[in-house]
Write a protein that holds these residues in place. Structure first.
Motif, PDB file in Angstrom:
ATOM      1  N   TYR A   4    -121.711  91.569  26.393  1.00 29.90           N
ATOM      2  CA  TYR A   4    -121.774  91.859  27.823  1.00 29.90           C
ATOM      3  C   TYR A   4    -122.005  90.581  28.634  1.00 29.90           C
ATOM      4  N   LEU A   5    -122.862  89.712  28.121  1.00 28.72           N
ATOM      5  CA  LEU A   5    -123.202  88.487  28.842  1.00 28.72           C
ATOM      6  C   LEU A   5    -122.147  87.405  28.697  1.00 28.72           C
ATOM      7  N   CYS A   6    -121.467  87.367  27.546  1.00 31.18           N
ATOM      8  CA  CYS A   6    -120.533  86.267  27.280  1.00 31.18           C
ATOM      9  C   CYS A   6    -119.315  86.774  26.504  1.00 31.18           C
ATOM     10  N   PRO A   7    -118.437  87.555  27.152  1.00 28.50           N
ATOM     11  CA  PRO A   7    -117.286  88.127  26.435  1.00 28.50           C
ATOM     12  C   PRO A   7    -116.182  87.107  26.181  1.00 28.50           C
ATOM     13  N   ARG A   8    -115.508  87.275  25.059  1.00 25.26           N
ATOM     14  CA  ARG A   8    -114.373  86.408  24.704  1.00 25.26           C
ATOM     15  C   ARG A   8    -113.093  86.897  25.368  1.00 25.26           C
ATOM     16  N   ARG A   9    -112.901  88.206  25.406  1.00 21.97           N
ATOM     17  CA  ARG A   9    -111.683  88.805  25.948  1.00 21.97           C
ATOM     18  C   ARG A   9    -112.044  89.833  27.016  1.00 21.97           C
ATOM     19  N   THR A  10    -111.107  90.051  27.934  1.00 21.48           N
ATOM     20  CA  THR A  10    -111.249  91.124  28.917  1.00 21.48           C
ATOM     21  C   THR A  10    -110.643  92.387  28.337  1.00 21.48           C
ATOM     22  N   HIS A  11    -111.414  93.454  28.273  1.00 20.40           N
ATOM     23  CA  HIS A  11    -110.925  94.715  27.722  1.00 20.40           C
ATOM     24  C   HIS A  11    -110.281  95.567  28.810  1.00 20.40           C
ATOM     25  N   HIS A  12    -109.197  96.251  28.424  1.00 24.05           N
ATOM     26  CA  HIS A  12    -108.465  97.089  29.366  1.00 24.05           C
ATOM     27  C   HIS A  12    -108.697  98.579  29.129  1.00 24.05           C
ATOM     28  N   ILE A  13    -109.415  98.886  28.059  1.00 23.40           N
ATOM     29  CA  ILE A  13    -109.795 100.274  27.785  1.00 23.40           C
ATOM     30  C   ILE A  13    -111.309 100.358  27.959  1.00 23.40           C
ATOM     31  N   SER A  14    -111.770 101.362  28.673  1.00 19.05           N
ATOM     32  CA  SER A  14    -113.195 101.446  29.005  1.00 19.05           C
ATOM     33  C   SER A  14    -114.062 101.630  27.766  1.00 19.05           C
ATOM     34  N   ARG A  15    -115.271 101.088  27.836  1.00 21.99           N
ATOM     35  CA  ARG A  15    -116.235 101.272  26.750  1.00 21.99           C
ATOM     36  C   ARG A  15    -116.526 102.759  26.527  1.00 21.99           C
ATOM     37  N   ALA A  41    -122.774  91.139   8.973  1.00 21.32           N
ATOM     38  CA  ALA A  41    -121.615  90.261   9.105  1.00 21.32           C
ATOM     39  C   ALA A  41    -120.451  90.988   9.770  1.00 21.32           C
ATOM     40  N   ALA A  42    -120.236  92.251   9.399  1.00 17.51           N
ATOM     41  CA  ALA A  42    -119.143  93.024   9.997  1.00 17.51           C
ATOM     42  C   ALA A  42    -119.364  93.211  11.498  1.00 17.51           C
ATOM     43  N   THR A  43    -120.601  93.492  11.896  1.00 18.53           N
ATOM     44  CA  THR A  43    -120.902  93.649  13.319  1.00 18.53           C
ATOM     45  C   THR A  43    -120.668  92.339  14.062  1.00 18.53           C
ATOM     46  N   PHE A  44    -121.101  91.236  13.463  1.00 13.90           N
ATOM     47  CA  PHE A  44    -120.926  89.915  14.080  1.00 13.90           C
ATOM     48  C   PHE A  44    -119.455  89.539  14.195  1.00 13.90           C
ATOM     49  N   ASN A  45    -118.705  89.634  13.097  1.00 11.06           N
ATOM     50  CA  ASN A  45    -117.326  89.125  13.150  1.00 11.06           C
ATOM     51  C   ASN A  45    -116.334  90.071  13.825  1.00 11.06           C
ATOM     52  N   HIS A  46    -116.794  91.276  14.186  1.00 13.79           N
ATOM     53  CA  HIS A  46    -115.954  92.159  15.008  1.00 13.79           C
ATOM     54  C   HIS A  46    -116.329  92.071  16.489  1.00 13.79           C
ATOM     55  N   SER A  47    -117.336  91.295  16.815  1.00 14.93           N
ATOM     56  CA  SER A  47    -117.840  91.294  18.190  1.00 14.93           C
ATOM     57  C   SER A  47    -116.967  90.487  19.148  1.00 14.93           C
ATOM     58  N   ASN A  48    -117.022  90.871  20.402  1.00 19.27           N
ATOM     59  CA  ASN A  48    -116.239  90.223  21.453  1.00 19.27           C
ATOM     60  C   ASN A  48    -117.094  89.161  22.151  1.00 19.27           C
ATOM     61  N   ILE A  49    -117.537  88.175  21.365  1.00 17.36           N
ATOM     62  CA  ILE A  49    -118.394  87.121  21.911  1.00 17.36           C
ATOM     63  C   ILE A  49    -117.617  85.812  21.991  1.00 17.36           C
ATOM     64  N   ASP A  50    -117.970  85.015  22.956  1.00 20.21           N
ATOM     65  CA  ASP A  50    -117.283  83.746  23.174  1.00 20.21           C
ATOM     66  C   ASP A  50    -118.073  82.606  22.526  1.00 20.21           C
ATOM     67  N   ILE A  51    -117.565  82.102  21.418  1.00 18.73           N
ATOM     68  CA  ILE A  51    -118.181  80.960  20.735  1.00 18.73           C
ATOM     69  C   ILE A  51    -117.310  79.732  20.995  1.00 18.73           C
ATOM     70  N   PRO A  52    -117.873  78.644  21.490  1.00 19.04           N
ATOM     71  CA  PRO A  52    -117.079  77.438  21.738  1.00 19.04           C
ATOM     72  C   PRO A  52    -116.251  77.030  20.519  1.00 19.04           C
ATOM     73  N   SER A  53    -115.037  76.582  20.765  1.00 24.75           N
ATOM     74  CA  SER A  53    -114.099  76.271  19.680  1.00 24.75           C
ATOM     75  C   SER A  53    -114.668  75.305  18.657  1.00 24.75           C
ATOM     76  N   ALA A  54    -115.344  74.262  19.110  1.00 27.07           N
ATOM     77  CA  ALA A  54    -115.888  73.255  18.196  1.00 27.07           C
ATOM     78  C   ALA A  54    -116.922  73.870  17.247  1.00 27.07           C
ATOM     79  N   ILE A  55    -117.753  74.765  17.786  1.00 24.37           N
ATOM     80  CA  ILE A  55    -118.770  75.428  16.961  1.00 24.37           C
ATOM     81  C   ILE A  55    -118.111  76.422  16.014  1.00 24.37           C
ATOM     82  N   ASP A  56    -117.103  77.134  16.519  1.00 25.59           N
ATOM     83  CA  ASP A  56    -116.387  78.119  15.702  1.00 25.59           C
ATOM     84  C   ASP A  56    -115.771  77.446  14.469  1.00 25.59           C
ATOM     85  N   LYS A  57    -115.148  76.303  14.641  1.00 30.46           N
ATOM     86  CA  LYS A  57    -114.513  75.598  13.519  1.00 30.46           C
ATOM     87  C   LYS A  57    -115.526  75.203  12.459  1.00 30.46           C
TER      88      LYS A  57
END
Length: 263
Positions: A22-33, A166-182
């Protein structure tokens, strides 16, 4: 007690991830929660109830039984505690990676697994969008793996907690900076890495099968670093299902028993 510990940790991680989304989304969703979450969380609640009434706690109990009866590789070798914990965690993680591949390749299992991939968005609730029959089959498969390896009982509990978290984390819509993600990808599965697996492009869907550690995809050459479309614009789900509205709870339960659609 084992079930209470797992569910408490899982709920805590889930709450953290949905706030982060909610605070830092990676993508904009087009279907309501409201539309998606009622279905995904409804499936989660239904699966928990089914497992409690059938196979709940069987993974840990099978490990305790194996230790008590002395069967399974680690028990035959009388491996020290520290080694049995490490081997159990690595073996079960690789076993789930292999199961995931088979769930995509074997049409009978794909009928069940496609329920997970029909989600047209990607967030923490996608992690619990599974058909109850797939959950039960997965548990029986884990019991077999636990018996074969003679898994450490405490490591089995730890693995279940790690798998859910891990499944909850890696399915989440969170924005992690590219450098950290790599950097994170060198060890664990990040949301950007796993999101590629939920792409509508078949070659991308058939990649990045891991759930927690990233080495299996690299070693087995199923790793895809970037999708063809940008992460923020790529289509999620399965193409045939993007042509219709989000499926409801009963539709998902009945989906495996309908004519199988080509991916």
């Amino acid at each position: 007690m084992e079930t209470v510990i797992r569910l408490s940790v899982a709920l805590g991680i889930f709450c953290i991830m949905i706030v982060w989304e909610y605070l830092c989304p990676r993508r904009t969703h087009h279907i309501s929660r409201k539309q998606r979450w009622s279905v995904n969380l409804g499936l989660a609640a239904f699966n928990i109830a089914i497992m409690r009434l059938s196979l709940g706690g069987i993974a840990y109990l099978s490990a305790v039984t194996a230790a008590g009866q002395g069967y399974g590789l680690l028990n035959w070798l009388a491996a020290p505690e520290w080694l049995s914990v490490i081997v159990t965690l690595l073996f079960l993680d690789f076993a789930i990676y292999c199961q995931h591949i088979v769930s995509h390749k074997w049409p009978l299992l794909w009928r069940l697994h496609q329920v997970h991939h029909t989600d047209l968005e990607f967030d923490a609730t996608t992690a619990v969008r599974f058909h109850p029959l797939e959950i039960m089959i997965s548990m029986l498969y884990k019991v077999l793996c636990i018996a074969l390896i003679g898994a450490n009982p405490w490591a089995v509990i730890a693995f279940e907690i790690i798998l859910n978290g891990a499944a909850t984390f890696n399915h989440s819509n969170i924005d992690i900076p590219s450098a950290i993600d790599k950097k994170l990808r060198r060890l664990i599965i990040t949301p950007d890495m796993h999101r590629i697996h939920h792409s509508t492009v078949p070659a991308e869907t058939d990649s990045n099968y891991g759930f927690s550690i990233s080495c299996w995809d690299r070693l087995c050459r199923t790793y895809v670093a970037e999708p063809k479309q940008p992460q923020t614009a790529m289509d999620i789900g399965l193409k045939p299902f993007r042509e219709q509205h989000e499926l409801g709870f009963m539709q998902l339960l009945l989906l495996p028993f309908k004519a199988l659609r080509k991916r």
